[in-house]
Design an enzyme around this catalytic site. Sequence first.
Site, short mmCIF file in Angstrom:
data_model
loop_
_atom_site.label_atom_id
_atom_site.label_comp_id
_atom_site.label_asym_id
_atom_site.label_seq_id
_atom_site.Cartn_x
_atom_site.Cartn_y
_atom_site.Cartn_z
N GLY A 14 -2.21 -6.41 -0.17
CA GLY A 14 -2.64 -7.79 0.09
C GLY A 14 -2.92 -8.12 1.54
O GLY A 14 -3.89 -8.82 1.85
N HIS A 15 -2.09 -7.60 2.45
CA HIS A 15 -2.17 -8.12 3.83
C HIS A 15 -3.35 -7.59 4.63
O HIS A 15 -3.54 -7.97 5.78
CB HIS A 15 -0.85 -7.88 4.57
CG HIS A 15 -0.57 -6.48 4.99
ND1 HIS A 15 -0.64 -6.07 6.30
CD2 HIS A 15 -0.22 -5.38 4.29
CE1 HIS A 15 -0.33 -4.79 6.39
NE2 HIS A 15 -0.07 -4.34 5.17
N THR A 31 12.25 -7.21 -10.80
CA THR A 31 11.66 -8.53 -11.04
C THR A 31 10.45 -8.72 -10.14
O THR A 31 10.49 -8.42 -8.95
CB THR A 31 12.72 -9.63 -10.78
OG1 THR A 31 13.81 -9.38 -11.66
CG2 THR A 31 12.15 -11.02 -11.02
N ASN A 33 -8.30 3.96 8.56
CA ASN A 33 -7.72 2.82 9.25
C ASN A 33 -7.86 2.90 10.77
O ASN A 33 -7.87 1.89 11.44
CB ASN A 33 -6.23 2.66 8.89
CG ASN A 33 -5.46 3.96 8.91
OD1 ASN A 33 -5.86 4.95 8.31
ND2 ASN A 33 -4.37 3.97 9.63
N GLY A 83 0.81 -1.22 0.00
CA GLY A 83 0.00 0.00 0.00
C GLY A 83 0.84 1.26 0.00
O GLY A 83 0.54 2.23 -0.70
N THR A 84 1.90 1.27 0.79
CA THR A 84 2.77 2.45 0.85
C THR A 84 3.39 2.71 -0.52
O THR A 84 3.45 3.86 -0.98
CB THR A 84 3.89 2.21 1.90
OG1 THR A 84 3.26 1.96 3.16
CG2 THR A 84 4.82 3.40 2.01
N CYS A 115 3.28 7.04 21.69
CA CYS A 115 4.21 7.75 22.56
C CYS A 115 5.18 8.54 21.69
O CYS A 115 5.86 7.99 20.84
CB CYS A 115 4.97 6.73 23.39
SG CYS A 115 5.93 7.50 24.67
N GLN A 170 -8.00 -0.13 3.27
CA GLN A 170 -8.78 -0.75 4.35
C GLN A 170 -10.12 -1.31 3.86
O GLN A 170 -10.74 -2.09 4.56
CB GLN A 170 -9.04 0.28 5.45
CG GLN A 170 -7.81 0.62 6.28
CD GLN A 170 -7.38 -0.51 7.20
OE1 GLN A 170 -8.16 -1.41 7.54
NE2 GLN A 170 -6.13 -0.49 7.63
C1 LIG Z 1 -5.13 3.25 4.96
C2 LIG Z 1 -3.78 2.61 4.77
N1 LIG Z 1 -3.02 3.00 3.74
C3 LIG Z 1 -1.81 2.45 3.52
C4 LIG Z 1 -1.30 1.47 4.34
C5 LIG Z 1 0.06 0.91 4.05
O1 LIG Z 1 0.00 -0.34 3.45
P1 LIG Z 1 1.29 -1.29 3.48
O2 LIG Z 1 1.44 -1.75 4.90
O3 LIG Z 1 0.95 -2.40 2.54
O4 LIG Z 1 2.46 -0.50 3.00
C6 LIG Z 1 -2.06 1.03 5.43
C7 LIG Z 1 -1.53 0.01 6.36
O5 LIG Z 1 -1.53 0.17 7.55
C8 LIG Z 1 -3.34 1.62 5.65
O6 LIG Z 1 -4.11 1.25 6.68
#
Ligand SMILES: Cc1ncc(COP(=O)(O)O)c(C=O)c1O
Length: 382
Positions: free
Chosen positions: A200-201, A237, A151, A71-72, A325, A179
């Site tokens: 995916g996760h 790859t 999230n 996602g990032t 924190c 999400q």
């Molecule tokens: C809303 C949202 N965007 C992006 C991400 C990032 O995804 P990834 O952990 O696959 O980089 C997350 C993961 O916590 C998320 O909740």
Amino acid sequence: MKMLYLDHAASTPLAPEVLEAMMPFLTEHYGNPTSLHQAGRASRRAIDTARAEVAELIGAEPFQIVFTGGGTAANNLAIKGVAESRKSHGRHIITSTIEHPAILNACRWLETQGFEVSYIDVDQYAQLDPEDIKNVLRDDTILVSLMLGNNEVGTLQPLADIGQILKDHPAYFHTDAVQAIGHLPIDVDELGVDLLSLTGHKFYGPKGVGALFVREGIELDPILHGGGQERNLRSGTENIAGIVGLGAAAKLGRETMSETQSRITTLRDRLISETLSQIEGSHLLGHPTERLPGSVSLAFEDLMGESLLLKLDMEGICVSTGSACSSGHMDPSHVLVAMGLSNELGNGSVRITLGRSTTDQDIDRVLDILPDAVDQVRKMAF
Ligand SMILES: Cc1ncc(COP(=O)(O)O)c(C=O)c1O
């Protein structure tokens, strides 16, 4: 004591069907998909199948899917890729104050590179008003990036309405749908988005693999330069086992979504209503109805969320908090601050996120333990 995992917004377990689909690509099928021989072709076919599955999950065409490292990576490709490709048209970007750091920090970096970013505020439910987007749109706006489901507090955004506003504007519309994907029916055309990130996760697939939907005609520059894989948008790859897993998770998500969505929503609502009625000084965070199916975000008066998390962990229940924190003291997250929550209540927040395996008995167990746990943690605080 059996562990009860209720932190599915952080990550989900790998579904057995997904692992089974991935295994051959971690063992006997190791060909590089760019190779022309049969081993390479087997890998290429597997990627094509996964691409079709991911596309189908979101109402897209396979050629519109670019696999990424999660996602990032998808968010960074969308934000920085559009900024780079469209900077001759303008340097203004719109996003919201409650985005994931993968959006906010990419935007902050762009500000150091001469881009201007408008951060739109949310209401007390963490929801955006489409009119606010309309009011800050400018001729030089090149990108609007807004998340679909939050999230931390689970609130869903009125993206289809915002898509309507942006329909006649040249700015590209991106959503971080990480999400929501696999949990709610999502159609890129109904939302009116040009770019969509998923990973995916968060829906029973593997970690470290995701995708960016890129609508036809959208100009996007790569942020990685190399061998030109993924239509030159993500060189390197391919993570074949991961991509196969993402495809299998997409298929499973599509097949099980409607049943899971309604079951989880019922469990969610029971947990919310019984907690609020049983525990004095408890509050629901986020929108009461327009929220992700498995998301329960609560704030308790007179306690620290961190202490409650640890207490629940001792009872075998895994949840998370909405504060972190920083420099030696607790601070509510940027999302809770944006919602206007007081520091005190923000620090007493706990996020409980249900998943496909959560049962009625699991909710009973939480409701059995939570009131006492809150009581004990409150007593400890004084
Ligand atoms: C809303 C949202 N965007 C992006 C991400 C990032 O995804 P990834 O952990 O696959 O980089 C997350 C993961 O916590 C998320 O909740």
